[in-house]
Design an enzyme around this catalytic site. Structure first.
Site, PDB file in Angstrom:
ATOM      1  CG  HIS A 176      51.070  25.375 -38.707  1.00  0.00           C
ATOM      2  ND1 HIS A 176      50.006  26.181 -39.023  1.00  0.00           N
ATOM      3  CD2 HIS A 176      50.956  24.277 -39.498  1.00  0.00           C
ATOM      4  CE1 HIS A 176      49.269  25.597 -39.955  1.00  0.00           C
ATOM      5  NE2 HIS A 176      49.823  24.457 -40.268  1.00  0.00           N
ATOM      6  CG  HIS A 188      50.779  19.073 -43.235  1.00  0.00           C
ATOM      7  ND1 HIS A 188      49.997  19.705 -44.160  1.00  0.00           N
ATOM      8  CD2 HIS A 188      49.989  18.913 -42.124  1.00  0.00           C
ATOM      9  CE1 HIS A 188      48.802  19.930 -43.649  1.00  0.00           C
ATOM     10  NE2 HIS A 188      48.775  19.458 -42.408  1.00  0.00           N
ATOM     11  CG  HIS A 219      46.047  19.570 -34.310  1.00  0.00           C
ATOM     12  ND1 HIS A 219      46.263  18.453 -35.117  1.00  0.00           N
ATOM     13  CD2 HIS A 219      45.980  20.627 -35.162  1.00  0.00           C
ATOM     14  CE1 HIS A 219      46.300  18.830 -36.385  1.00  0.00           C
ATOM     15  NE2 HIS A 219      46.143  20.140 -36.437  1.00  0.00           N
ATOM     16  CE1 TYR A 238      44.415  18.902 -43.598  1.00  0.00           C
ATOM     17  CE2 TYR A 238      44.185  16.674 -42.756  1.00  0.00           C
ATOM     18  CZ  TYR A 238      44.853  17.882 -42.792  1.00  0.00           C
ATOM     19  OH  TYR A 238      45.957  18.075 -42.006  1.00  0.00           O
ATOM     20  CG  ASP A 279      44.150  18.835 -38.844  1.00  0.00           C
ATOM     21  OD1 ASP A 279      43.222  19.303 -38.163  1.00  0.00           O
ATOM     22  OD2 ASP A 279      45.078  19.536 -39.287  1.00  0.00           O
TER      23      ASP A 279
END
Length: 461
Positions: A332, A361, A322, A202, A199
C-alpha cells in the site's frame, strides 16, 4: 610507546567517545531509526474454524449475541448497545443500573435487518442509553426470560484537561488465531476504550452467503471485549464489500447495518466520519474511502469540527483513519498521498498530537514530520522534521488472514522511527494535559511483549 603513538590513541579514544555520546543522545531523544529484525513465529494466517468455541452461540432460545457497545454522544454520557437475535425479533429494551442484577432504568431501542446475496441477517438491535453519570460502572441486561444476558461497562471521567485515560488501538483484526492472540493480549492490558482503525471481520474474503456468516462469527468473537467497553469504529477497505457479481453494489452495507456511530452528535452527515470527546481527548474519525477533497461533505465537516476543538478542555487531539499517510512498507505504498494532500496542513495548523492508521499489516511509527511545502514547482519535495506535526502510527497488525506485510522499503526513510512486521496492539495512556505514554505490544510466541514505547508531549500545552 612514543608520544606520537599515545597522542594518536588519545585522539582515537576521544573520537570513539564523541561518537558514542552522539549515538546515545539520538537514542535518548528518539532520533535513531530502527527496522526490527524480529522474525515472527506465530500461528498460520487462516481463519479459525466455525465450530471453535470462540464463535459459540449463547445458549437459550433467541439469546442475544454479538453484543457490542460504542459511545453514544459527543461527551461520553451515553452508549449505543447493539446485539443480534436470530429466532425472532424479541425486545429491543436495555435494562440497566449501577448495582449488579438491580436494574432501575430501561431504554427502548430499534430493530433492523438486511440481506446480502441470499444471506438473511438476524434481527439487529441498537439501543441508545443516555443521561448516564460520568465515571460510573453500569450493569445492563438484554433479552428476555431464561435467555437474557447481563454485562457491564464503565463511563469515562468528566471532560477535563487532566483526566487520565487509557485507550487501546487495534486495526485489521480479522478472525484468525493471531487475531485471538491480539484480542486476548489487549484484554489483559489496562485499556478502557478501543480505537479501531478499520478492517473488522474480513468477511469480504468470502463469497455468497459466507460473507454474512463471517460477520456473525466476528461479532461473537469480539463480544468478549466489545460488550464491556466501547469500541470506537472506523471503516476500512474490507468494509466496502462492493460485489457486483453477487448483486451487491451498496458500499459499507453490512458495516453500516451492524455498527452504529454517534455521528449526528458531532454534526456529521455520515456515520463514516464523526468525532467524540472522551476524558481529556478529542477524537476525530475520518473515512479514507469516502470523498474528502475540497467542498465534499467530509471536507466541509472536518473544517467545522476543527473549529469545535477546545484544547483547554480536551488537550489531546487524536485522528483515526484507515490508510496511513506515511508508510515505508511496499504494501500500500503511497496510497495515502491523496488524503495527505487534502488534510496534512490542517493537522499541522490544528496541532494534532497523533494520527493512527491501519491498512498495512505491520507496525510503524514516524517522527514528527511534514510535507506541506511542496507545490509541484517549488518547495521541499520530501518530508522534513516539523515539531508542529503529529506522530503517525500504523497499527494494521491485528492478525487477519491476509498475513503480515514483511517487505519494508530499503533504506529506511529518515522520517520512520521504528518499524516491524509483527502482530500486536497499542495503548495510549494519557497521564495529564502535558504527557502521555505510548506503547506497542508485540504478540510473540503467545506472550505480550512491549516492543516500542515513547513519551508523547502534548502539542498544545
Amino acid at each position: 610507546m612514543t608520544v606520537a603513538t599515545m597522542m594518536c590513541m588519545c585522539l582515537l579514544l576521544l573520537q570513539l567517545s564523541i561518537t558514542f555520546f552522539v549515538f546515545m543522545c539520538c537514542v535518548g531523544n528518539g532520533n535513531a531509526r530502527i527496522t526490527s529484525a524480529f522474525v515472527r513465529s506465530e500461528f498460520p494466517s487462516v481463519d479459525i474454524p466455525l465450530d471453535n468455541k470462540v464463535f459459540a452461540v449463547p445458549k437459550g432460545y433467541n439469546a442475544p449475541q454479538q453484543v457490542h457497545i460504542t459511545q453514544g454522544d459527543y461527551d461520553g454520557k451515553a452508549v449505543i448497545i447493539s446485539w443480534v437475535t436470530t429466532d425472532e425479533p424479541g425486545p429491543s429494551k436495555v435494562q440497566y443500573g449501577t448495582s449488579e442484577k438491580t436494574y432501575y432504568y430501561a431504554a427502548e431501542g430499534t430493530t433492523t435487518n438486511y440481506t446480502f446475496y441470499k444471506y438473511q441477517s438476524g434481527y439487529i438491535h441498537h439501543c441508545l442509553v443516555d443521561g448516564l453519570e460520568f465515571d460510573t460502572k453500569y450493569y445492563y441486561k438484554i433479552g428476555s426470560g431464561n435467555s437474557s444476558r447481563e454485562f457491564w461497562f464503565q463511563t469515562p471521567p468528566e471532560i477535563d484537561p487532566d483526566a487520565p485515560y487509557i485507550f487501546g488501538i487495534i486495526g485489521d483484526l480479522g478472525q484468525t488465531y493471531n487475531s485471538l492472540s491480539t484480542l486476548e493480549h489487549y484484554m489483559h492490558s489496562e485499556g478502557q476504550t478501543v480505537l479501531f482503525v478499520g478492517d473488522l471481520s474480513y468477511a469480504d474474503r468470502y463469497q455468497y452467503n459466507d460473507v454474512g456468516v463471517r460477520w456473525d462469527t466476528w461479532g461473537r468473537f469480539v463480544e468478549q471485549s466489545a460488550a464491556y467497553q466501547p469500541w470506537i469504529w472506523s471503516a476500512g477497505n474490507h468494509e466496502i464489500e462492493y460485489m457486483p457479481y453477487m448483486g451487491e453494489v451498496l458500499p459499507f452495507k453490512s458495516y453500516l447495518y451492524r455498527f452504529p456511530t454517534p455521528y449526528a452528535a458531532s454534526k456529521s452527515s455520515s456515520p463514516l466520519w464523526y468525532a467524540i470527546r472522551r476524558a481529556s481527548a478529542h477524537i476525530i474519525v475520518l473515512s479514507s474511502y469516502s470523498p474528502f477533497v475540497t467542498y465534499t461533505p467530509q471536507w466541509l465537516w472536518l473544517a467545522e469540527e476543527f473549529k469545535r476543538v477546545n484544547r483547554e478542555k480536551t488537550p489531546w487531539l487524536i485522528v483515526l483513519m484507515h490508510v496511513p499517510i506515511y508508510n515505508s512498507n511496499e504494501a500500500h505504498f503511497m496510497e495515502g498521498e491523496s488524503i495527505r494532500a487534502a488534510f496534512e496542513s490542517w493537522f499541522i495548523l490544528n496541532k494534532v498530537d497523533i494520527v493512527f492508521a491501519g491498512h498495512v499489516h505491520a507496525y510503524e511509527r514516524s517522527y514528527r514530520i511534514s510535507n506541506i511545502h511542496y507545490s509541484v514547482s517549488s518547495g521541499d519535495p520530501y518530508p522534513v522534521p516539523d515539531e508542529s506535526a503529529p506522530v503517525y502510527i500504523t497499527v494494521g497488525d491485528g492478525g487477519n488472514q491476509e498475513g503480515l506485510a514483511g517487505r519494508f522499503r530499503d533504506p529506511q526513510p529518515d522520517y520512520s522511527a521504528f518499524r516491524e512486521a509483527s502482530y500486536g496492539h497499542s495503548t495510549l495512556e494519557i497521564k495529564n494535559r502535558t504527557h502521555a505514554f505510548y506503547r506497542w505490544n508485540r504478540n510473540s510466541d503467545g506472550k505480550q511483549v512491549p516492543t516500542d514505547s515513547f513519551v508523547l508531549h502534548n502539542q498544545y500545552w
